[in-house]
Design a protein around this motif. Structure first.
Motif, PDB file in Angstrom:
ATOM      1  N   ASP A 145       0.863  -1.172   0.000  1.00 29.60           N
ATOM      2  CA  ASP A 145       0.000   0.000   0.000  1.00 29.60           C
ATOM      3  C   ASP A 145       0.905   1.228   0.000  1.00 29.60           C
ATOM      4  OD1 ASP A 145      -2.267  -1.632   2.254  1.00 29.60           O
ATOM      5  OD2 ASP A 145      -2.440  -1.393   0.085  1.00 29.60           O
ATOM      6  N   TYR A 146       0.629   2.154  -0.907  1.00 26.42           N
ATOM      7  CA  TYR A 146       1.436   3.356  -1.045  1.00 26.42           C
ATOM      8  C   TYR A 146       0.669   4.556  -0.511  1.00 26.42           C
ATOM      9  CZ  TYR A 146       4.941   0.923  -3.809  1.00 26.42           C
ATOM     10  OH  TYR A 146       5.951   0.074  -4.210  1.00 26.42           O
ATOM     11  N   TYR A 147       1.368   5.355   0.292  1.00 23.92           N
ATOM     12  CA  TYR A 147       0.756   6.495   0.954  1.00 23.92           C
ATOM     13  C   TYR A 147       1.505   7.782   0.599  1.00 23.92           C
ATOM     14  CZ  TYR A 147      -1.450   2.944   3.868  1.00 23.92           C
ATOM     15  OH  TYR A 147      -2.175   1.864   4.329  1.00 23.92           O
ATOM     16  N   CYS A 148       0.746   8.828   0.429  1.00 24.55           N
ATOM     17  CA  CYS A 148       1.315  10.157   0.190  1.00 24.55           C
ATOM     18  C   CYS A 148       1.407  10.906   1.521  1.00 24.55           C
ATOM     19  CB  CYS A 148       0.423  10.905  -0.788  1.00 24.55           C
ATOM     20  SG  CYS A 148       0.964  12.576  -1.177  1.00 24.55           S
ATOM     21  N   ASN A 149       2.506  11.598   1.711  1.00 18.23           N
ATOM     22  CA  ASN A 149       2.700  12.421   2.905  1.00 18.23           C
ATOM     23  C   ASN A 149       3.069  13.843   2.514  1.00 18.23           C
ATOM     24  OD1 ASN A 149       5.156  13.441   4.899  1.00 18.23           O
ATOM     25  ND2 ASN A 149       3.332  12.747   5.975  1.00 18.23           N
ATOM     26  N   ALA A 150       2.542  14.781   3.254  1.00 24.44           N
ATOM     27  CA  ALA A 150       2.937  16.184   3.109  1.00 24.44           C
ATOM     28  C   ALA A 150       3.319  16.688   4.495  1.00 24.44           C
ATOM     29  CB  ALA A 150       1.793  17.011   2.540  1.00 24.44           C
ATOM     30  N   GLY A 151       4.581  17.083   4.666  1.00 24.21           N
ATOM     31  CA  GLY A 151       4.941  17.675   5.938  1.00 24.21           C
ATOM     32  C   GLY A 151       6.139  17.081   6.636  1.00 24.21           C
ATOM     33  N   THR A 152       6.075  17.077   7.958  1.00 26.58           N
ATOM     34  CA  THR A 152       7.262  16.837   8.780  1.00 26.58           C
ATOM     35  C   THR A 152       7.836  15.441   8.657  1.00 26.58           C
ATOM     36  OG1 THR A 152       5.798  16.378  10.652  1.00 26.58           O
ATOM     37  CG2 THR A 152       6.680  18.596  10.472  1.00 26.58           C
ATOM     38  N   THR A 153       7.001  14.434   8.439  1.00 32.54           N
ATOM     39  CA  THR A 153       7.539  13.073   8.361  1.00 32.54           C
ATOM     40  C   THR A 153       8.563  12.978   7.239  1.00 32.54           C
ATOM     41  OG1 THR A 153       5.525  12.073   9.238  1.00 32.54           O
ATOM     42  CG2 THR A 153       6.995  10.644   8.003  1.00 32.54           C
ATOM     43  N   THR A 154       8.217  13.464   6.063  1.00 34.18           N
ATOM     44  CA  THR A 154       9.155  13.413   4.945  1.00 34.18           C
ATOM     45  C   THR A 154      10.273  14.429   5.116  1.00 34.18           C
ATOM     46  OG1 THR A 154       7.370  12.701   3.473  1.00 34.18           O
ATOM     47  CG2 THR A 154       9.379  13.484   2.436  1.00 34.18           C
ATOM     48  N   ALA A 155       9.950  15.598   5.614  1.00 36.05           N
ATOM     49  CA  ALA A 155      10.974  16.628   5.797  1.00 36.05           C
ATOM     50  C   ALA A 155      12.095  16.132   6.709  1.00 36.05           C
ATOM     51  CB  ALA A 155      10.341  17.888   6.354  1.00 36.05           C
ATOM     52  N   ARG A 156      11.722  15.480   7.799  1.00 34.72           N
ATOM     53  CA  ARG A 156      12.748  14.956   8.713  1.00 34.72           C
ATOM     54  C   ARG A 156      13.594  13.887   8.033  1.00 34.72           C
ATOM     55  NH1 ARG A 156       8.749  14.484  13.954  1.00 34.72           N
ATOM     56  NH2 ARG A 156       8.803  16.690  14.535  1.00 34.72           N
ATOM     57  N   ALA A 157      12.940  13.056   7.230  1.00 34.03           N
ATOM     58  CA  ALA A 157      13.693  12.013   6.523  1.00 34.03           C
ATOM     59  C   ALA A 157      14.687  12.603   5.535  1.00 34.03           C
ATOM     60  CB  ALA A 157      12.721  11.080   5.798  1.00 34.03           C
ATOM     61  N   MET A 158      14.370  13.808   5.055  1.00 28.82           N
ATOM     62  CA  MET A 158      15.243  14.448   4.072  1.00 28.82           C
ATOM     63  C   MET A 158      16.170  15.480   4.682  1.00 28.82           C
ATOM     64  SD  MET A 158      12.663  14.924   0.826  1.00 28.82           S
ATOM     65  CE  MET A 158      14.003  15.530  -0.203  1.00 28.82           C
ATOM     66  N   GLY A 159      16.014  15.745   5.987  1.00 28.09           N
ATOM     67  CA  GLY A 159      16.848  16.759   6.618  1.00 28.09           C
ATOM     68  C   GLY A 159      16.498  18.163   6.182  1.00 28.09           C
TER      69      GLY A 159
END
Length: 124
Positions: free
Chosen positions: A91-105
């Motif tokens: 299952d693929y999920y889209c995220n907008a915000g801090t979860t991805t931002a933290r993963a990317m620094g």
């Protein structure tokens, strides 16, 4: 539901799919965007992320096969998936915000949004 995913489905190994995630402009323009996936019995993992400036990050398992992009005119982030393998089934999920931002620094205002998910099955 503020993030709306589409594009999942059943595809044969070696095939391609393109996932889309549409967001309200107020969310899209100020947030790092990302795609995550979760297979049965496994933890959710980052597949790819893209910052507001267009910087990208990919999981090693999809490097060279998947491409993330964002269309600012359509407030949509895409995940082009090529050379799909059975192990991409999830299952693929889209995220907008801090979860991805933290993963990317990447610096990000403290907000986090998720889509409802779309299923991708790679099988012959």
């Amino acid at each position: 539901v503020q993030l709306v995913e589409s594009g999942g489905g059943l595809v044969q190994p070696g095939g391609s799919l393109r996932l889309s995630c549409a967001a309200p402009r107020s969310i899209f323009m100020v947030n790092t965007m990302g795609w995550y996936r979760q297979a049965p019995g496994k933890q959710r993992e980052l597949v790819a992320g893209i910052s507001i400036r267009g910087n990208t990050k990919y999981a090693a398992s999809v490097m060279g096969r998947f491409t993330i992009s964002r269309d600012n005119a359509k407030n949509t982030v895409y995940l082009q998936m090529n050379s799909l393998k059975p192990e991409d089934t999830a299952d693929y999920y889209c995220n907008a915000g801090t979860t991805t931002a933290r993963a990317m620094g990447v610096f990000q205002p403290p907000n986090d949004y998720w889509g409802q998910g779309t299923q991708v099955t790679v099988s012959s």
